[in-house]
Design a protein around this motif. Structure first.
Motif, PDB file in Angstrom:
ATOM      1  N   UNK A   1      -2.022  18.283 -14.865  1.00 25.41           N
ATOM      2  CA  UNK A   1      -2.082  17.284 -15.948  1.00 25.41           C
ATOM      3  C   UNK A   1      -2.737  15.971 -15.503  1.00 25.41           C
ATOM      4  N   UNK A   2      -2.813  15.779 -14.199  1.00 28.07           N
ATOM      5  CA  UNK A   2      -3.231  14.502 -13.631  1.00 28.07           C
ATOM      6  C   UNK A   2      -4.711  14.232 -13.883  1.00 28.07           C
ATOM      7  N   UNK A   3      -4.985  13.071 -14.476  1.00 33.26           N
ATOM      8  CA  UNK A   3      -6.366  12.593 -14.583  1.00 33.26           C
ATOM      9  C   UNK A   3      -6.763  11.902 -13.286  1.00 33.26           C
ATOM     10  N   UNK A   4      -5.930  10.932 -12.859  1.00 34.34           N
ATOM     11  CA  UNK A   4      -6.221  10.185 -11.638  1.00 34.34           C
ATOM     12  C   UNK A   4      -4.937   9.901 -10.861  1.00 34.34           C
TER      13      UNK A   4
ATOM     14  N   UNK B   1      -2.537  -1.305 -11.528  1.00 32.91           N
ATOM     15  CA  UNK B   1      -2.291  -2.571 -12.231  1.00 32.91           C
ATOM     16  C   UNK B   1      -3.572  -3.087 -12.884  1.00 32.91           C
ATOM     17  N   UNK B   2      -4.697  -2.904 -12.206  1.00 38.57           N
ATOM     18  CA  UNK B   2      -5.982  -3.262 -12.795  1.00 38.57           C
ATOM     19  C   UNK B   2      -6.267  -2.397 -14.022  1.00 38.57           C
ATOM     20  N   UNK B   3      -5.941  -1.106 -13.916  1.00 44.14           N
ATOM     21  CA  UNK B   3      -6.156  -0.156 -15.022  1.00 44.14           C
ATOM     22  C   UNK B   3      -5.395  -0.582 -16.287  1.00 44.14           C
ATOM     23  N   UNK B   4      -4.216  -1.165 -16.098  1.00 42.35           N
ATOM     24  CA  UNK B   4      -3.419  -1.602 -17.246  1.00 42.35           C
ATOM     25  C   UNK B   4      -4.186  -2.585 -18.125  1.00 42.35           C
ATOM     26  N   UNK B   5      -5.058  -3.378 -17.512  1.00 49.06           N
ATOM     27  CA  UNK B   5      -5.789  -4.403 -18.266  1.00 49.06           C
ATOM     28  C   UNK B   5      -7.215  -4.002 -18.604  1.00 49.06           C
ATOM     29  N   UNK B   6      -7.806  -3.114 -17.794  1.00 40.61           N
ATOM     30  CA  UNK B   6      -9.217  -2.760 -18.019  1.00 40.61           C
ATOM     31  C   UNK B   6      -9.393  -1.387 -18.663  1.00 40.61           C
ATOM     32  N   UNK B   7      -8.406  -0.503 -18.453  1.00 46.08           N
ATOM     33  CA  UNK B   7      -8.544   0.865 -18.944  1.00 46.08           C
ATOM     34  C   UNK B   7      -9.524   1.695 -18.141  1.00 46.08           C
ATOM     35  N   UNK B   8      -9.996   1.164 -17.007  1.00 43.27           N
ATOM     36  CA  UNK B   8     -10.969   1.876 -16.161  1.00 43.27           C
ATOM     37  C   UNK B   8     -10.271   2.332 -14.885  1.00 43.27           C
ATOM     38  N   UNK B   9     -10.360   3.617 -14.580  1.00 45.71           N
ATOM     39  CA  UNK B   9      -9.794   4.145 -13.337  1.00 45.71           C
ATOM     40  C   UNK B   9     -10.711   3.845 -12.167  1.00 45.71           C
TER      41      UNK B   9
ATOM     42  N   UNK C   1       0.809  -1.221   0.000  1.00 45.97           N
ATOM     43  CA  UNK C   1       0.000   0.000   0.000  1.00 45.97           C
ATOM     44  C   UNK C   1       0.838   1.264   0.000  1.00 45.97           C
ATOM     45  N   UNK C   2       0.158   2.369   0.271  1.00 49.12           N
ATOM     46  CA  UNK C   2       0.784   3.687   0.444  1.00 49.12           C
ATOM     47  C   UNK C   2       1.590   4.137  -0.770  1.00 49.12           C
ATOM     48  N   UNK C   3       1.194   3.677  -1.955  1.00 53.71           N
ATOM     49  CA  UNK C   3       1.933   4.030  -3.165  1.00 53.71           C
ATOM     50  C   UNK C   3       0.942   4.422  -4.259  1.00 53.71           C
ATOM     51  N   UNK C   4       1.170   5.583  -4.863  1.00 49.96           N
ATOM     52  CA  UNK C   4       0.259   6.133  -5.859  1.00 49.96           C
ATOM     53  C   UNK C   4       0.945   6.272  -7.213  1.00 49.96           C
ATOM     54  N   UNK C   5       0.185   5.972  -8.260  1.00 49.21           N
ATOM     55  CA  UNK C   5       0.637   6.215  -9.631  1.00 49.21           C
ATOM     56  C   UNK C   5      -0.244   7.321 -10.203  1.00 49.21           C
ATOM     57  N   UNK C   6       0.381   8.380 -10.684  1.00 50.88           N
ATOM     58  CA  UNK C   6      -0.351   9.527 -11.226  1.00 50.88           C
ATOM     59  C   UNK C   6      -0.388   9.396 -12.740  1.00 50.88           C
ATOM     60  N   UNK C   7      -1.594   9.313 -13.308  1.00 48.67           N
ATOM     61  CA  UNK C   7      -1.707   9.113 -14.751  1.00 48.67           C
ATOM     62  C   UNK C   7      -2.412  10.303 -15.402  1.00 48.67           C
ATOM     63  N   UNK C   8      -2.083  10.521 -16.684  1.00 50.54           N
ATOM     64  CA  UNK C   8      -2.744  11.585 -17.440  1.00 50.54           C
ATOM     65  C   UNK C   8      -3.940  11.006 -18.199  1.00 50.54           C
ATOM     66  N   UNK C   9      -4.557  11.809 -19.036  1.00 49.88           N
ATOM     67  CA  UNK C   9      -5.756  11.394 -19.772  1.00 49.88           C
ATOM     68  C   UNK C   9      -5.505  10.144 -20.627  1.00 49.88           C
ATOM     69  N   UNK C  10      -4.264  10.002 -21.100  1.00 52.72           N
ATOM     70  CA  UNK C  10      -3.933   8.851 -21.952  1.00 52.72           C
ATOM     71  C   UNK C  10      -3.496   7.630 -21.150  1.00 52.72           C
ATOM     72  N   UNK C  11      -3.470   7.742 -19.822  1.00 49.67           N
ATOM     73  CA  UNK C  11      -3.075   6.613 -18.986  1.00 49.67           C
ATOM     74  C   UNK C  11      -1.585   6.493 -18.758  1.00 49.67           C
ATOM     75  N   UNK C  12      -0.812   7.500 -19.201  1.00 45.76           N
ATOM     76  CA  UNK C  12       0.641   7.476 -18.994  1.00 45.76           C
ATOM     77  C   UNK C  12       0.969   7.970 -17.594  1.00 45.76           C
ATOM     78  N   UNK C  13       1.953   7.341 -16.962  1.00 44.87           N
ATOM     79  CA  UNK C  13       2.367   7.798 -15.628  1.00 44.87           C
ATOM     80  C   UNK C  13       3.155   9.099 -15.755  1.00 44.87           C
ATOM     81  N   UNK C  14       2.885  10.024 -14.842  1.00 48.18           N
ATOM     82  CA  UNK C  14       3.463  11.368 -14.908  1.00 48.18           C
ATOM     83  C   UNK C  14       4.718  11.530 -14.057  1.00 48.18           C
TER      84      UNK C  14
END
Length: 461
Positions: free
Chosen positions: A153-156, A164-172, A81-94
């Motif tokens: 720039x951050x979407x989510x 990791x779930x987002x990588x396969x589903x594309x859903x935030x 836990x305690x770890x965040x990945x910041x992604x933009x609209x295209x799903x790229x990590x920022x």
């Protein structure tokens, strides 16, 4: 030959990254472990290599999908836990995947707590001791104030299991087991996001909350499989016990940290409990779990090295020393006259009394080791009692490293004579928990009731 229905679970720890395939009886039929070399962030602080982790997911799945004997029905994730990945609209990590042990700037921390009612009051509301970057919400607050361009720039901001779930589903998605884990984000008194999350504009950066049991369709090519939204590893490890046992129990999960989880104690955290390093987690059903922490595995490792060096022994010898009741009785009598005091700067629940003991007073390394385990067991008794208040618990299940230590288990049974003490063993509890969370979405069989092996420790007279 018919295909075997399986679920794939990615179980990501700080050190080991594992992939498991379980059949419908929750037997492991495939296992792979990988380690990645750490990289550094822009400040030179060590951090997870996010790109290696991302690529390993796709590479592993390509291999699994190429097998003709298996039918992957679902995929889920459990990570630290305690770890965040910041992604933009295209799903790229920022940004890099910042390390939760990274030092947090004191002025920013002071500014935050002063603005939102003071550290003590705020910690009670969010069931989160002041832990700096370990409070993942504080990482997001830091991005907003130190890197506003990234924030805009951050979407989510996705916790690692949900990324990791987002990588396969594309859903935030956001998941309550991650949001409710000492993040500073959740107000346990109101069962909703804390008001600072809205005031700071952070709520817009958090993906919608999904139930831990929900699944999503996959966008990654392969079979027609469901994708779970991922779970925080500590909450995932509780699931097999919650599924199998319904009478009140405590799970004592032992490792570097020894954490006592009481999923049947939902009383609000007090100032006193927070001061003793208690906190709350969330079950996959969204219920608070009161927990206490003890750094006992680390302390055990350090003191074993000290004993081995003093008595000129190999540290591996202490993995299998038998319990000797005669030695314990003798040491108890001696300790009535001579127990060293802890230095005032050391918290009892983080450093053991044994660190202050003179090894020359012991006749053998076996006697010294029994004393170490007595000191740790007494610490554990005090830590576990913090989460027992107000709840009639019948059983304590001990899993992890200390569950295999006969001295520790016998001492714990003696300290809790009114509670049944069991050493619990199961293969990969965290991964099994992630699979069980979405059982109905992939498994045609009934929930199993035989995946946990128990060994009872009676009180020795």
């Amino acid at each position: 030959m018919s295909e075997i229905p399986v679920i794939a679970i990615f179980d990501v720890g700080k050190t080991n990254k594992k992939l498991f395939l379980f059949d419908e009886q929750y037997r492991i039929i495939f296992e792979r472990t990988a380690r990645f070399t750490e990289t550094t962030d822009e400040d030179g602080a060590p951090c997870e290599n996010l790109e290696s982790l991302r690529l390993s997911v796709f590479d592993s799945l390509r291999e699994v999908f190429s097998r003709k004997d298996l039918a992957v029905k679902a995929i889920n994730f459990s990570t630290y836990g305690a770890s965040l990945v910041y992604i933009d609209e295209a799903g790229r990590s920022l940004t890099p995947l910042y390390n939760y042990l990274k030092e947090y700037p004191a002025p920013l921390s002071e500014q935050f707590y002063k603005k939102y009612g003071g550290a003590e009051k705020f910690s009670v509301q969010t069931a989160s001791p002041v832990l700096g970057s370990l409070n993942s919400g504080m990482q997001l607050y830091r991005i907003k104030h130190e890197q506003p361009a990234i924030f805009s720039q951050m979407k989510y901001a996705l916790h690692l299991p949900q990324y990791m779930s987002y990588l396969l589903s594309g859903v935030g998605c956001s998941d309550i087991t991650s949001i409710g884990c000492h993040t500073n984000l959740w107000d346990f008194s109101k069962n909703q996001y804390h008001m600072w999350v809205t005031k700071e504009g952070v709520l817009d950066k958090l993906a919608p909350l999904f139930s831990s049991g929900e699944v999503l369709p996959a966008t990654f090519p392969g079979n027609n499989y469901a994708v779970g939204i991922g779970l925080h590893d500590s909450s995932a490890a509780l699931i097999p016990y919650l599924v199998n046992f319904h009478e009140p129990f405590v799970l004592l999960s032992t490792g570097t940290w020894c954490i006592s989880f009481n999923p049947f104690n939902d009383t609000p955290l007090t100032h006193e409990e927070l001061a003793e390093d208690c906190l709350c987690y969330m079950t996959f059903q969204g219920k608070p779990v009161k927990a206490s922490r003890l750094f006992a595995g680390y302390e055990h490792e350090q003191q074993v090295k000290r004993i081995a060096a003093h008595f000129n022994q190999h540290t591996g010898r202490y993995r299998s020393i038998d319990f000797d009741a005669t030695i314990v009785t003798r040491l108890k009598e001696r300790n009535k006259q001579d127990t060293p005091a802890m230095p005032p700067d050391k918290k009892l629940l983080q450093a053991s009394v044994f660190s202050q003991r003179d090894l020359h007073t012991f006749s053998s390394d076996t006697e010294a080791y029994h004393q170490l385990m007595m000191d740790i067991a007494i610490q554990q008794y005090k830590a576990t009692r913090l989460v027992l208040k107000g709840v009639s618990v019948k059983r304590i299940f001990v899993d992890g490293g200390f569950s295999k230590n006969a001295i520790y288990m016998n001492l714990l049974a003696a300290l809790f004579p009114e509670i049944e003490i069991f050493a619990a063993s199961m293969a990969q509890a965290t991964a099994v928990g992630a699979a069980l969370a979405i059982h109905s979405s992939w498994n045609s069989k009934v929930l199993p009731n035989d995946i946990i092996e128990l060994k009872y420790y009676a009180v020795m007279k």
